[in-house]
Scaffold this motif. Structure first.
Motif, PDB file in Angstrom:
ATOM      1  N   CYS A  57       0.833  -1.202   0.000  1.00 26.71           N
ATOM      2  CA  CYS A  57       0.000   0.000   0.000  1.00 26.71           C
ATOM      3  C   CYS A  57       0.872   1.258   0.000  1.00 26.71           C
ATOM      4  N   CYS A  60      -0.258   3.315   3.496  1.00 32.78           N
ATOM      5  CA  CYS A  60       0.082   2.897   4.861  1.00 32.78           C
ATOM      6  C   CYS A  60       1.216   1.875   4.919  1.00 32.78           C
ATOM      7  N   TYR A  62       1.113  -1.302   4.178  1.00 28.18           N
ATOM      8  CA  TYR A  62       0.663  -2.671   4.405  1.00 28.18           C
ATOM      9  C   TYR A  62       1.021  -3.537   3.194  1.00 28.18           C
ATOM     10  N   CYS A  87      -6.658  -1.200  -0.409  1.00 25.09           N
ATOM     11  CA  CYS A  87      -5.871  -1.765   0.685  1.00 25.09           C
ATOM     12  C   CYS A  87      -6.813  -2.290   1.764  1.00 25.09           C
ATOM     13  N   HIS A  89      -6.074  -2.853   4.700  1.00 23.63           N
ATOM     14  CA  HIS A  89      -5.680  -2.313   5.995  1.00 23.63           C
ATOM     15  C   HIS A  89      -6.234  -0.895   6.213  1.00 23.63           C
ATOM     16  N   CYS A  90      -6.030   0.013   5.229  1.00 26.49           N
ATOM     17  CA  CYS A  90      -6.466   1.402   5.397  1.00 26.49           C
ATOM     18  C   CYS A  90      -7.664   1.759   4.515  1.00 26.49           C
TER      19      CYS A  90
HETATM   20 ZN   LIG Z   1      -3.133   0.918   3.182  1.00 27.37          ZN
END
Ligand SMILES: [Zn+2]
Length: 106
Positions: A57, A60, A62, A87, A89-90
């Motif tokens: 990513c 972030c 990730y 992503c 994650h974010c």
């Molecule tokens: Zn991310």
């Protein structure tokens, strides 16, 4: 074969192939992949079905190794040079192959 980034073969076990097939079937059901779903045997004979790509990513950082076949379809239909994904994650649309990440973030 993609030129801007590397993919690797996963050499999957039968269980991993089965899991991947289940993911594929669920993606067809949800409309992410055009149906109807092919059989398990057809699925595992698809060229490069077990190709994996390292993604990272831009927002972030990730990182995750994911199956490439869905992205290959996206690149074909969109004429894209590389895949870009949301992503997990974010939640931002900044998830790109690691090699692209390394070119952009220097
Ligand atoms: Zn991310």
């Amino acid at each position: 074969m993609p030129k801007l980034f590397k993919t690797t073969s996963a050499n999957m076990s039968f269980v991993q192939k089965k899991n991947l097939y289940d993911e594929y079937k669920s993606a067809v059901k949800q409309g992410f992949i055009a149906g109807p779903a092919v059989s398990f045997n057809e699925f595992i004979s698809t060229p490069n079905f077990d190709m994996m790509v390292d993604m990272k990513c831009l927002h972030c950082g990730y990182a995750l190794r994911v199956n490439f076949s869905g992205y290959a379809h996206f690149m074909d239909t969109e004429g894209a040079a590389f895949p870009i994904d949301v992503c997990s994650h974010c939640g931002k649309l900044q998830f790109v192959p690691l090699d692209i990440y390394n070119k952009l973030i220097d």
